[in-house]
Design an enzyme around this catalytic site. Sequence first.
Site, PDB file in Angstrom:
ATOM      1  N   LYS A 167       3.384   5.866  -2.810  1.00 26.58           N
ATOM      2  CA  LYS A 167       4.623   6.557  -3.186  1.00 26.58           C
ATOM      3  C   LYS A 167       4.810   6.577  -4.702  1.00 26.58           C
ATOM      4  O   LYS A 167       5.315   7.559  -5.248  1.00 26.58           O
ATOM      5  CB  LYS A 167       5.824   5.889  -2.498  1.00 26.58           C
ATOM      6  CG  LYS A 167       5.860   6.079  -0.978  1.00 26.58           C
ATOM      7  CD  LYS A 167       5.934   7.540  -0.585  1.00 26.58           C
ATOM      8  CE  LYS A 167       6.294   7.755   0.875  1.00 26.58           C
ATOM      9  NZ  LYS A 167       6.205   9.164   1.274  1.00 26.58           N
TER      10      LYS A 167
ATOM     11  N   VAL B 255       0.840  -1.208   0.000  1.00 25.47           N
ATOM     12  CA  VAL B 255       0.000   0.000   0.000  1.00 25.47           C
ATOM     13  C   VAL B 255       0.873   1.255   0.000  1.00 25.47           C
ATOM     14  O   VAL B 255       0.630   2.218  -0.740  1.00 25.47           O
ATOM     15  CB  VAL B 255      -0.965  -0.010   1.209  1.00 25.47           C
ATOM     16  CG1 VAL B 255      -1.842   1.235   1.222  1.00 25.47           C
ATOM     17  CG2 VAL B 255      -1.829  -1.271   1.163  1.00 25.47           C
ATOM     18  N   TYR B 256       1.910   1.229   0.810  1.00 28.50           N
ATOM     19  CA  TYR B 256       2.875   2.331   0.864  1.00 28.50           C
ATOM     20  C   TYR B 256       3.492   2.554  -0.521  1.00 28.50           C
ATOM     21  O   TYR B 256       3.577   3.690  -1.006  1.00 28.50           O
ATOM     22  CB  TYR B 256       3.944   1.960   1.899  1.00 28.50           C
ATOM     23  CG  TYR B 256       5.128   2.874   2.007  1.00 28.50           C
ATOM     24  CD1 TYR B 256       5.030   4.106   2.650  1.00 28.50           C
ATOM     25  CD2 TYR B 256       6.374   2.487   1.502  1.00 28.50           C
ATOM     26  CE1 TYR B 256       6.146   4.934   2.776  1.00 28.50           C
ATOM     27  CE2 TYR B 256       7.482   3.306   1.629  1.00 28.50           C
ATOM     28  CZ  TYR B 256       7.365   4.527   2.263  1.00 28.50           C
ATOM     29  OH  TYR B 256       8.460   5.348   2.395  1.00 28.50           O
ATOM     30  N   ALA B 257       3.896   1.449  -1.178  1.00 27.32           N
ATOM     31  CA  ALA B 257       4.503   1.556  -2.516  1.00 27.32           C
ATOM     32  C   ALA B 257       3.498   2.142  -3.507  1.00 27.32           C
ATOM     33  O   ALA B 257       3.868   2.964  -4.360  1.00 27.32           O
ATOM     34  CB  ALA B 257       4.985   0.185  -2.989  1.00 27.32           C
TER      35      ALA B 257
END
Length: 283
Positions: free
Chosen positions: A163, A158-160
């Site tokens: 970002k 999710v972070y990727a």
Amino acid sequence: MKTSEILGPGRTALVTGASRGIGPLIAQQIAQEGGHVVLTGRSAAELEAVASGLTEAGAHVSFLSADLTEPGAAQALVQAIERQVGRIDLLVNNAGGDPLREFHAMTIEENLRTLQLNLVAPLELIHAVLPGMLSRGRGHIVNVSAMAGRLSFPYTEVYAGAKDGIIGFTRVFRGDYRAHGVSASVLILGAIKGAGQGQRMMDRAGLKGAAYMAPAQSVGRAVVKAVKRDRAELVIMPGPGRLLRAVMDYFPGLGPAMNQAAGTRATMQKIIELRDAEADAPV
Ligand SMILES: NC(=O)c1ccc[n+]([C@@H]2O[C@H](COP(=O)([O-])OP(=O)(O)OC[C@H]3O[C@@H](n4cnc5c(N)ncnc54)[C@H](OP(=O)(O)O)[C@@H]3O)[C@@H](O)[C@H]2O)c1
């Protein structure tokens, strides 16, 4: 657009995520150019400590706390700064982080909080500062992103996504608004040593730093360089970071194999186990 119109005496920068980690070092580098830096984060006590340290070193800084996952917080923050200072010339969207847990072990609400902090809040802040920047025909946005998606960094789905999303946003925004005096840059960070979430987790897990980590101070220097040279994208990692990023895009299957061979998967598994044993997720 001249650099002197963004940084330096008489100019104001807003740096998010400035209470700890990499943010205080970004604020320090911007403050060295002259001008006023407004620090923000949730923790007023930590912001005050950072602000007093920078002030003692001769910087012109102030702080306002805000939780950027709260509805309306970004707009209220910008309005308060514009009332107090008059304008924001540079916005550095640095606040961010990852819960460092497996995707299937998290709820969709936890995933949405990660997206809110790393992608939606930066857009809300840009919406809030843009009218003032356009009316003056001057402004710069620096968004802090990560190599996580490019490198298939384990357990950061999710972070990727957030970002990588901010990279695409920055490219299109830059193309649309540069002609109106408002530019944008994105910093794509690899693993950072000396400060920040990665270093903290390695310290807690008793792990040593690796050669592929870049010093935290280099992020602050990169923010100033991105503004001064009006750069679209800077990759912050030792060696040919931009080349590595291009190779990863060309061969997307390389990431998982590289993570396995470099021991990154094993390291992240150790960190995930430690993380699961703790209750205090960072977002
Ligand atoms: N460290 C690395 O290795 C690395 C690698 C790639 C990319 N990055 C990116 O670099 C940036 C800085 O990371 P870091 O390592 O310095 O992280 P950090 O040490 O965990 O600091 C995160 C900052 O964000 C603020 N923040 C967190 N949640 C917030 C919220 N809900 N509202 C407002 N502020 C909030 C925190 O302040 P409060 O807790 O006071 O709110 C803190 O100042 C992030 O965007 C991160 O994704 C870091």
